[in-house]
Structures are given as structure tokens and as C-alpha cells.
Design an enzyme around this catalytic site. Structure first.
Site, PDB file in Angstrom:
ATOM      1  N   ASP A 177       0.387  -1.307  -0.088  1.00  0.00           N
ATOM      2  CA  ASP A 177      -0.122   0.153   0.251  1.00  0.00           C
ATOM      3  C   ASP A 177       1.403   1.167   0.040  1.00  0.00           C
ATOM      4  OD1 ASP A 177       0.840  -0.238   2.868  1.00  0.00           O
ATOM      5  OD2 ASP A 177      -0.216   1.016   3.432  1.00  0.00           O
ATOM      6  N   HIS A 491       0.968  -9.002  -3.858  1.00  0.00           N
ATOM      7  CA  HIS A 491       0.238  -7.952  -3.455  1.00  0.00           C
ATOM      8  C   HIS A 491       0.485  -6.353  -3.272  1.00  0.00           C
ATOM      9  CE1 HIS A 491      -3.993  -6.127  -1.580  1.00  0.00           C
ATOM     10  NE2 HIS A 491      -2.829  -5.770  -0.705  1.00  0.00           N
ATOM     11  N   ASP A 536      -0.594 -17.081  -4.115  1.00  0.00           N
ATOM     12  CA  ASP A 536       0.672 -17.174  -4.283  1.00  0.00           C
ATOM     13  C   ASP A 536      -0.375 -15.554  -5.743  1.00  0.00           C
ATOM     14  OD1 ASP A 536       2.251 -15.150  -6.447  1.00  0.00           O
ATOM     15  OD2 ASP A 536       3.142 -17.058  -7.725  1.00  0.00           O
ATOM     16  N   GLU A 545       1.692  -9.909   0.183  1.00  0.00           N
ATOM     17  CA  GLU A 545       2.038  -8.864   0.415  1.00  0.00           C
ATOM     18  C   GLU A 545       3.875  -9.588   0.887  1.00  0.00           C
ATOM     19  OE1 GLU A 545      -0.522  -6.328   2.244  1.00  0.00           O
ATOM     20  OE2 GLU A 545       1.193  -4.395   2.301  1.00  0.00           O
TER      21      GLU A 545
HETATM   22  O1  G3I Z   1      -1.869 -10.170  18.698  1.00  0.00           O
HETATM   23  C1  G3I Z   1      -1.849 -11.342  18.384  1.00  0.00           C
HETATM   24  C2  G3I Z   1      -1.610 -12.186  18.906  1.00  0.00           C
HETATM   25  O2  G3I Z   1      -1.762 -11.868  20.417  1.00  0.00           O
HETATM   26  C3  G3I Z   1      -2.433 -13.949  18.498  1.00  0.00           C
HETATM   27  O3  G3I Z   1      -1.300 -14.908  19.645  1.00  0.00           O
HETATM   28  C4  G3I Z   1      -0.830 -14.052  17.283  1.00  0.00           C
HETATM   29  C5  G3I Z   1      -2.095 -15.259  16.603  1.00  0.00           C
HETATM   30  O4  G3I Z   1      -1.688 -15.108  15.079  1.00  0.00           O
HETATM   31  O5  G3I Z   1      -1.947 -12.436  16.278  1.00  0.00           O
HETATM   32  C6  G3I Z   1      -1.953 -11.511  17.367  1.00  0.00           C
HETATM   33  O6  G3I Z   1      -2.264 -10.710  16.292  1.00  0.00           O
HETATM   34  C7  G3I Z   1      -1.756 -10.473  14.679  1.00  0.00           C
HETATM   35  C8  G3I Z   1      -1.306  -9.031  14.655  1.00  0.00           C
HETATM   36  O7  G3I Z   1      -0.498  -8.927  13.075  1.00  0.00           O
HETATM   37  C9  G3I Z   1       0.071  -8.561  15.475  1.00  0.00           C
HETATM   38  O8  G3I Z   1       0.632 -10.617  14.582  1.00  0.00           O
HETATM   39  C10 G3I Z   1      -2.640 -10.368  14.165  1.00  0.00           C
HETATM   40  O9  G3I Z   1      -3.557 -11.772  13.684  1.00  0.00           O
HETATM   41  C11 G3I Z   1      -2.779 -10.304  12.802  1.00  0.00           C
HETATM   42  O10 G3I Z   1      -4.311  -9.802  12.101  1.00  0.00           O
HETATM   43  C12 G3I Z   1      -2.262  -8.818  12.612  1.00  0.00           C
HETATM   44  O11 G3I Z   1      -1.686  -8.465  11.666  1.00  0.00           O
HETATM   45  C13 G3I Z   1      -0.899  -7.792  10.721  1.00  0.00           C
HETATM   46  C14 G3I Z   1      -1.577  -6.960  10.103  1.00  0.00           C
HETATM   47  O12 G3I Z   1      -1.449  -5.802   8.916  1.00  0.00           O
HETATM   48  C15 G3I Z   1      -3.064  -6.731  10.338  1.00  0.00           C
HETATM   49  O13 G3I Z   1      -3.323  -5.515  11.085  1.00  0.00           O
HETATM   50  C16 G3I Z   1       0.536  -7.647  10.435  1.00  0.00           C
HETATM   51  O14 G3I Z   1       1.166  -8.292  11.373  1.00  0.00           O
HETATM   52  C17 G3I Z   1       0.872  -6.506   9.551  1.00  0.00           C
HETATM   53  O15 G3I Z   1       2.822  -7.030   9.271  1.00  0.00           O
HETATM   54  C18 G3I Z   1       0.786  -6.134   8.556  1.00  0.00           C
HETATM   55  O16 G3I Z   1       1.256  -4.729   8.197  1.00  0.00           O
HETATM   56  C19 G3I Z   1       0.306  -3.958   7.092  1.00  0.00           C
HETATM   57  C20 G3I Z   1      -0.056  -2.840   7.406  1.00  0.00           C
HETATM   58  O17 G3I Z   1      -1.150  -3.369   8.842  1.00  0.00           O
HETATM   59  C21 G3I Z   1      -0.584  -1.806   6.286  1.00  0.00           C
HETATM   60  N1  G3I Z   1       0.381  -1.740   5.753  1.00  0.00           N
HETATM   61  C22 G3I Z   1       0.460  -3.572   4.814  1.00  0.00           C
HETATM   62  C23 G3I Z   1       0.951  -3.919   5.720  1.00  0.00           C
HETATM   63  C24 G3I Z   1       2.055  -5.557   5.687  1.00  0.00           C
HETATM   64  O18 G3I Z   1       0.949  -6.485   5.297  1.00  0.00           O
HETATM   65  O1  9MR Z   2      -3.774  -3.369   0.409  1.00  0.00           O
HETATM   66  C1  9MR Z   2      -3.724  -3.514   1.569  1.00  0.00           C
HETATM   67  C2  9MR Z   2      -2.450  -3.935   2.689  1.00  0.00           C
HETATM   68  O2  9MR Z   2      -1.632  -2.903   2.301  1.00  0.00           O
HETATM   69  C3  9MR Z   2      -3.113  -4.096   3.719  1.00  0.00           C
HETATM   70  O3  9MR Z   2      -1.594  -5.181   4.323  1.00  0.00           O
HETATM   71  C4  9MR Z   2      -3.919  -4.786   4.180  1.00  0.00           C
HETATM   72  C5  9MR Z   2      -5.024  -4.934   5.378  1.00  0.00           C
HETATM   73  O4  9MR Z   2      -4.475  -4.293   6.121  1.00  0.00           O
HETATM   74  O5  9MR Z   2      -5.718  -4.390   2.969  1.00  0.00           O
HETATM   75  C6  9MR Z   2      -5.388  -4.431   2.371  1.00  0.00           C
HETATM   76  O6  9MR Z   2      -6.297  -4.315   1.361  1.00  0.00           O
HETATM   77  C7  9MR Z   2      -7.538  -4.286   1.235  1.00  0.00           C
HETATM   78  C8  9MR Z   2      -8.671  -4.003   2.235  1.00  0.00           C
HETATM   79  O7  9MR Z   2      -7.933  -4.531   3.686  1.00  0.00           O
HETATM   80  C9  9MR Z   2      -9.652  -5.026   1.926  1.00  0.00           C
HETATM   81  N1  9MR Z   2     -10.438  -4.713  -0.041  1.00  0.00           N
HETATM   82  C10 9MR Z   2      -9.143  -4.565  -0.710  1.00  0.00           C
HETATM   83  C11 9MR Z   2      -8.270  -4.405   0.065  1.00  0.00           C
HETATM   84  C12 9MR Z   2      -6.889  -4.000  -1.230  1.00  0.00           C
HETATM   85  O8  9MR Z   2      -7.260  -5.630  -1.522  1.00  0.00           O
END
Ligand code: G3I
Ligand code: 9MR
Length: 731
Positions: A177, A491, A536, A545
Site C-alpha cells: 500500500d 500484493h 501466490d 504482500e
Molecule cells: O496479537 C495477536 C496475538 O496475541 C496472537 O497470538 C497472534 C496469532 O496469530 O495474532 C496477533 O495479532 C496479529 C497481529 O498482526 C500481531 O502480530 C493479528 O492476528 C494480525 O492480523 C496482525 O497482522 C498485521 C496486519 O498488518 C493487520 O493489522 C501484520 O502483523 C502487519 O504486518 C500488517 O501490516 C500491514 C499494514 O497494516 C498495512 N500495510 C501493509 C502491512 C503488511 O501487510
Molecule cells: O492493500 C492493503 C494491504 O496493504 C493491507 O495489508 C491489508 C490489511 O490491512 O489491506 C489491504 O487492502 C485491502 C483491504 O483491507 C480490503 N479491501 C481490499 C484491499 C486491497 O485489496
């Protein structure tokens, strides 16, 4: 990337259905590295490695015992072909199975991968066009200049009410993103800086083809500076607080940056985690910048001041955890548990400022958590303390620091040894971004190896990279463009939106993630098992991603493994010259006479050499208890004088260089910070003090340097003496 949707769906499914039977790192290995492949357990009990040039088998061996690997539910056997060291290209064969991907054995096998993994940051730059000279077929127009960003209502302050326009240009897009987030930025930038801090030689002359290449600053630092400039702009100068993110209200469509600029951009609320991430990263940046002071005068000091201001803000606002405000739907990075952020920031500020209060704030009694992710950062504190332990102020508990990094590595090495795949990854490690979990494990193992060179640590670290590059049940090398079977549909908006079929190379895809948080938007995943839950497909932000904080350990680990596998061993924090070689130095570097004028010449020689290397050290030359020369370069403190006292005491007690004693203790399995017969208050078994010997008169004093890691202090003295004595150049 342009491809009709059905092709994407098919390729995702087809690729998952046909993983190669023999799974191996698809790039290869350094000659001395441990080399392991994994095959499904079947009738075969033997493997052969075939030289692809001659078609002949160059090594045959027995497969290991069948073993179940829980994360994929497979029963597999190991093929260990570490004995093969001859450079060449090979494949591995097992009767009844298709052969492995080809791989190479060669010195520095990860150089080009490292360069591409670093170049990936350039490809994710915000606010600049990428020209064809540097970006080739991936050239694109500028996106998101971020010179006019709105202060969101949640970020309003007296000086900057809601709607105020500020500028926060540059920086990297976070991932697939186009937003920019402080928590992931901090850890990504830190990890690149740590790679440079720990392995400076590797990056010294590396040119990856960015606009700044050739400007006298290593490319990795130039790239980090692109993001550091943005980070600095995210700090409110009025109070030191740091905005959590710079973001759209919602995610952009899957289009190129230049096509995604209609939406307004905001800085959202300041947060404690952003301030602490910022403080830690700026504290590191300020010290890594020191040698380049002449290129960017004042920047290092500005960074340290910014770090301390952010720390003070965090102290005053310890519970400003971040939650996405209403209407803001982009990445949250909403960590609620900040003990680890506190520890990390305190440790880095302690290292950079040398103020004891930061060490106390670090709370050294706390243990280390097992995972290293964007929201679990305490391992970074221990890693940095371990790297700097030789020159930390006295309050730091050096034995504890070494112990902690060992404990952590021992846990990982145990998991590695017990694993069917011979990797440290266990089922709970398969989270969003699992590939980076594997590489962060390798990074911590490598750091422990630099402190205590246990072979298991190095092998387990190698295995983490092997896992990512193909020794996994899906048979993917998870880095775009590197390996035989790589992600084709990450992604990643620029990779999707451009006209080029192949994704931009050098990006690590997130990797298997059984939580499948994107399943509503994707075709079915092939499996729910932790190590198999991967698609993939461009839809799959939860498994495919890319992200700046995931590529960073790829940069670190490839550099570290290349450096540590060099035959001269100089990549080690503790270089490993043999005791014989160290004794030979003492024999050769003796004087026929030594006067006060000699001391002045040698002292000045040392100053000159340290300056040329951009290092700041304290230097002492003492003969018969009489200090003939002392100089503390800018940046040194009384603490360095105390190290000099303790190191030279050791030389006077033993008659050997302090590095000789250090090496001797360690080669006997001992702890140089806990020599039973020596009180650490008065003796330090760290490199840097060398016996001053006059032929005929014997050992009459010491020549001592303090300020760098022990082996480097030692080497500086040896180099200066060699230059002065013009002695044996082979020393
Ligand atoms: O905190 C819980 C933990 O208690 C549990 O044991 C574990 C089990 O899997 O989950 C933990 O929470 C997770 C959290 O990351 C911390 O690791 C959530 O399930 C998981 O959904 C969350 O994912 C994060 C995701 O954003 C959604 O918020 C990823 O780590 C993080 O790398 C990812 O980052 C995104 C940015 O939001 C937006 N840009 C892209 C980026 C990469 O995808
Ligand atoms: O593209 C977004 C990615 O960078 C984030 O990790 C992810 C989770 O927050 O969300 C992606 O965006 C999606 C959104 O959450 C739901 N609708 C589709 C978006 C792009 O495919």
C-alpha cells in the site's frame, strides 16, 4: 503486471499443487556453509549431488531418518551435503523423485540478492519519480509528494490545529500500500542501519544503482536516509511527539503511485509506540552517521536530539496507544503492550548517549520474548547492547547481555535441531509475514554467533535463509525474481499496476499464514496448515504482500552470512586470528628503543589512522608507569580512560596483548568477562591494549586504544605499530 484474472487464479492454484519434491535453497551456499535439503520420506534412502556441468555425481550420502514436521504435516528426510565445498553448480537427486532446483556453491553467494533486497526500498520510495537509469523497466512517475499533508483531528495540537498543512515528504511506502507508518518504518530502518553497523565492510563499496550511489556514503545508508528524512518530518517540533502514520483515509486502488494521488493525506494522532520507535531508530542513526559528519554536518547531533525529545514525549504520554480513528481504515499497527518498545528505545539511547539513566530505564532484569515482529522488539535491545558491549559504560551488565543473547539463540537452535525440516520455525511462528519471522530468527542467531561462535547458531541461521529461499514444503523461494519458483503475483500495487509481467525483484513475500485474514477476497487457500497456507495471488495481502519491515532482515541476513563465511573471518565481531598469529604479532612488533618522542609519533599515527577511518577513540601510551601520550578524540569520555586502565592492567599482569588473553579464554570455552582470577573492576579482557616491548629490556609498558569493538581497537594498534616499525607486512 498485466494478466487476466483467470491466469492469476490458475497460476496460484497450479503452483501450490506442484511443489518440487526435493526442497533446497534455490540460490546456493558458501563453500563452508552447512548445506541441507529436505525430501518427502519414501522408499529411497540415498541421495546424490550432481555437478550440472559434467552431469556426474560428486557426492552421495544417506538420507536422515523420517521425521514429521508439524507445520506442514509432512514426514520428511534430511539430505546433508555440507561436505561438498567445491564451487560449482549442482542439483540434488533422489531415486523416484524429480531432481531439485539447480543451486550454486560459491563465495559470497548472496551478494546480488542482498543488493536487490536493498534496491527494493528504492522501488518503494514515495515522492519521487524512478528514472530508467536506476529503475530500468520499472521506471515510473512520482507519487505522493506529501508536501501538503493535513493534520487529522486526532493529531491536532495548539500549534497545529486540525486541517493545518504540514510537509512530510520522502520515506518509503510501507508495503503493497501507499501509506507510511512509524512502527514498521522504525524497525525497517533500524535493521538496515544495524546491518551497516555490524558489517560495515560489506556495504562500504556496494553500489546498487540508486541516484545517490557514488556520493561517498554507503548506498544502504543513503537509502536509510531517504526514510529518516521522512521520519524527522513526522516529529512535531513543538513537543517532540511523533505522528503514528501518514495515510489516506482508505487504501488506494491497485494502481501505480502517480494514479493514486487524488485522496487527501493525513498525519494521525501521535502515539507512544511511534515516539519510542522513532527514538530508538534515531538514536541508532545518530551513531551510524558519525563517520559521515563531514558529508552531512550536524545531522547526527540533530538525530540524537530528536531521539531524546521523542523519549521525553513518551515519558510524558506513556499511554497514548494507537487505535485507528473513525473513518481511517488503513493499517493500524496498534500495539497495546509497549514494554518492549520502552526497552528498545532505552537501550539504544543508552548506547548512543552513554547516560546511565537510560540503562536503568531499560530494566535489564526483563527477559526476551521469543518472537521478533513489528510489535515485539525487546530482542533488538539485546542485539544492540551485545554488539556494543565491549565499549558500554560500566553500569551495563556485560555478562548478562552475553547470556541473554545466548539464551534466545539456544531456544531457536533447539527448535532447529528438533525440526523435521531442520528449521527453527514452529507452527506458532507462521503469522502474517512468516518469512520475516524466519529471517528475524536468523538475524538473532547470527548476532549470538558473533558473541559466541557456536556452530549450531550459524547452521540454524543459514537454515532460516534456506527456508525462505526454497527449503520449505511449498518449494517457493519467497523472494521475487530470485530462485526457480518465486512469487509472481505479490500484493504490491506498483508490481500490479505497471506494464511489466514480472514483479519488481528483490521483495520478500509475506509467506504462509494460516489465519487467512483475506480469505473473503481470495480464491480458497490450498491448505489451512501453518506452513502451507499461502496463495501466490494479488488478492492475498495476508500471505503475499511485501513490506519494508520484512525485507530488512533479508538484507541483514544475506550480508551477515556472506561476511561470516569469508575465509579471512574478518566479518566476525570477534575476529578469529589464531593464538599463534597473535603471539607472532607480539614477537614482531617490538622496538629497539622507545623514547617519549617515539610515543608521540605513534600516538599521532594512531590519531591519523582513526580519523581516516572516521572513528573516534581514546589512546594511551604508558612506559614504566609514566603516561607519555594520551589523547581522547571528540566524542570520547572518562569511560574510555577507564577501559584503557583495565585493559592495560591485563597486559601488565599477563605480558600478552589483551586480545590474546581474550582469544585464549574464549578458545578454552571460558567467558572473557568473568575470568575467575581477575576482578572485572580492574581487568578487562577485551582487545585494544598491546605490550610495549623493547628488545633487551622486555615488556616496559602498554599502547592502548579504546572506543571500538575490541578486535578493532586491537587491529588499530597493530596497524599503527606496523606502519611505524615497517615490519613484517604479513602480520
Ligand atoms: O496479537 C495477536 C496475538 O496475541 C496472537 O497470538 C497472534 C496469532 O496469530 O495474532 C496477533 O495479532 C496479529 C497481529 O498482526 C500481531 O502480530 C493479528 O492476528 C494480525 O492480523 C496482525 O497482522 C498485521 C496486519 O498488518 C493487520 O493489522 C501484520 O502483523 C502487519 O504486518 C500488517 O501490516 C500491514 C499494514 O497494516 C498495512 N500495510 C501493509 C502491512 C503488511 O501487510
Ligand atoms: O492493500 C492493503 C494491504 O496493504 C493491507 O495489508 C491489508 C490489511 O490491512 O489491506 C489491504 O487492502 C485491502 C483491504 O483491507 C480490503 N479491501 C481490499 C484491499 C486491497 O485489496
Amino acid at each position: 503486471m498485466k494478466a487476466p484474472l483467470f491466469t492469476l487464479l490458475l497460476s496460484g492454484a497450479a503452483a501450490a499443487a506442484n511443489p518440487p519434491a526435493v526442497r533446497v535453497n534455490q540460490l546456493g551456499f558458501a563453500p563452508a556453509a552447512s548445506k541441507v535439503a529436505v525430501v518427502p520420506a519414501g522408499a529411497a534412502k540415498q541421495f546424490a549431488v550432481i555437478d550440472t556441468a559434467s552431469g556426474k555425481a560428486v557426492l552421495r550420502g544417506a538420507l536422515g531418518k523420517p521425521s514429521l514436521w508439524e507445520p506442514s504435516g509432512e514426514t520428511v528426510r534430511i539430505a546433508d551435503f555440507s561436505a561438498l565445498r567445491a564451487p560449482g553448480t549442482y542439483r540434488l537427486e533422489v531415486a523416484g523423485l524429480a531432481p531439485s532446483a539447480g543451486f550454486a556453491i560459491q563465495p559470497a553467494p548472496y551478494r546480488s540478492l542482498n543488493a536487490a533486497a536493498l534496491k527494493a526500498y528504492y522501488f518503494n520510495r514515495s515522492g519521487t519519480a524512478l528514472d530508467a537509469r536506476h529503475a530500468g523497466i520499472y521506471a515510473r512517475g512520482a507519487g505522493h509528494p506529501d508536501d501538503k499533508v493535513l493534520v487529522h483531528a486526532t493529531a491536532a495540537s495548539i500549534g497545529r490545529p486540525a486541517g493545518t498543512v504540514i510537509a512530510a515528504p520522502k520515506g518509503w511506502y510501507d508495503a503493497g500500500d501507499y501509506n507510511k507508518y512509524m512502527p514498521s518504518s522504525g524497525i525497517a530502518t533500524f535493521t538496515l542501519l544495524a546491518a551497516l553497523e555490524h558489517f560495515p565492510r560489506y556495504f562500504q563499496d556496494q553500489e546498487v544503482g540508486i541516484p545517490e550511489s557514488g556520493n561517498g556514503i554507503p548506498d544502504i545508508l543513503d537509502e536509510a536516509l531517504w526514510n529518516l528524512a521522512w521520519m524527522l518530518a513526522m516529529q512535531d517540533p513543538a513537543d517532540g511527539g511523533v505522528y503514528h502514520k501518514l495515510t489516506n483515509l482508505t487504501f488506494d486502488a491497485m494502481v501505480m503511485p502517480a494514479e493514486a494521488m487524488a485522496a487527501p493525506r493525513y498525519v494521525t494522532a501521535k502515539s507512544t509506540s511511534a515516539a519510542l520507535n522513532f527514538a530508538a531508530t534515531m538514536a541508532v542513526a545518530s551513531r551510524v552517521m558519525t563517520p559521515y559528519e563531514h558529508k552531512l554536518p550536524g545531522l547526527s547531533a540533530r538525530m540524537l536530539a530528536a531521539a531524546e525529545a521523542a523519549w521525553r514525549w513518551a515519558r510524558a504520554n506513556p499511554s497514548a496507544t494507537f487505535k485507528n480513528p473513525d473513518g481511517v481504515l488503513t493499517g493500524e499497527y496498534g500495539d497495546q503492550q509497549l514494554d518492549d518498545e520502552w526497552a528498545w528505545a532505552a537501550a539504544e539511547l543508552f548506547i548512543s548517549t552513554r547516560q546511565d539513566d537510560y540503562y536503568r530505564a531499560f530494566k535489564p532484569a526483563q527477559g526476551v520474548t521469543s518472537l521478533l515482529e513489528w510489535d515485539k522488539l525487546d530482542a533488538l535491545a539485546w542485539m544492540s547492547l551485545a554488539h556494543h558491549r565491549a565499549s558500554l559504560p560500566a553500569i551495563a551488565d556485560r555478562a548478562l547481555i552475553a547470556k541473554r543473547s545466548g539464551e534466545h539463540a539456544d531456544n531457536l537452535a533447539r527448535a532447529w535441531k528438533a525440526s523435521g525440516y531442520r528449521v527453527a520455525m514452529r507452527a506458532p511462528d507462521f503469522v502474517w509475514g512468516s518469512g520475516a519471522v524466519a529471517l528475524n530468527q536468523s538475524m538473532l542467531l547470527l548476532q549470538a554467533y558473533r558473541i559466541k561462535p557456536k556452530d549450531d547458531y550459524l547452521q540454524a541461521a543459514q537454515s532460516g535463509l534456506d527456508y525462505v529461499l526454497g527449503r520449505n514444503p511449498l518449494g517457493y523461494s519467497f523472494v521475487t525474481g530470485f530462485g526457480q519458483r518465486t512469487p509472481l503475483h505479490p500484493h504490491h500495487r506498483p508490481s500490479v499496476g505497471d506494464q511489466v509481467a514480472a514483479p519488481i525483484p528483490g521483495f520478500l513475500a509475506g509467506g504462509p499464514n494460516p489465519m487467512q485474514q483475506d480469505k473473503a477476497e481470495c480464491p480458497p487457500y490450498p491448505s489451512k496448515l501453518p506452513a502451507l497456507a499461502y496463495l501466490d495471488h494479488v488478492c492475498s495481502y495476508a500471505s503475499n504482500e511485501v513490506a519494508i519491515n520484512w525485507n530488512a532482515p533479508l538484507v541483514y541476513v544475506t550480508a551477515a552470512l556472506d561476511e561470516l563465511s569469508r575465509q579471512d573471518g574478518n566479518g566476525m565481531d570477534q575476529q578469529h586470528p589464531s593464538l599463534a598469529a597473535l603471539a607472532r604479532q607480539e614477537q614482531a612488533l617490538q622496538f629497539d628503543s622507545f623514547t617519549s618522542a617515539t610515543a608521540l609519533d605513534i600516538g599521532m599515527q594512531l590519531v591519523k589512522m582513526a580519523r581516516a577511518a572516521g572513528k573516534s577513540v581514546a589512546i594511551d601510551i604508558t612506559r614504566n608507569g609514566n603516561q607519555l601520550f594520551y589523547h581522547g578524540m571528540e566524542g570520547t569520555t572518562r569511560d574510555h580512560a577507564d577501559w584503557i586502565r583495565r585493559k592495560s592492567n591485563l597486559v601488565n599482569r599477563t605480558g600478552h596483548s589483551s586480545f590474546f588473553v581474550h582469544t585464549q579464554v574464549r578458545s578454552n570455552g571460558g567467558d572473557h568477562d568473568n575470568i575467575p582470577t581477575m576482578d572485572t573492576r580492574d581487568f578487562a579482557a577485551h582487545g585494544g591494549s598491546f605490550p610495549l616491548s623493547v628488545r633487551g629490556a622486555g615488556h616496559v609498558g602498554t599502547i592502548t586504544v579504546s572506543g571500538l569493538p575490541g578486535p578493532e581497537d586491537h587491529q588499530l594498534v597493530v596497524d599503527a605499530l606496523k606502519a611505524y616499525l615497517k615490519g613484517d607486512p604479513t602480520l
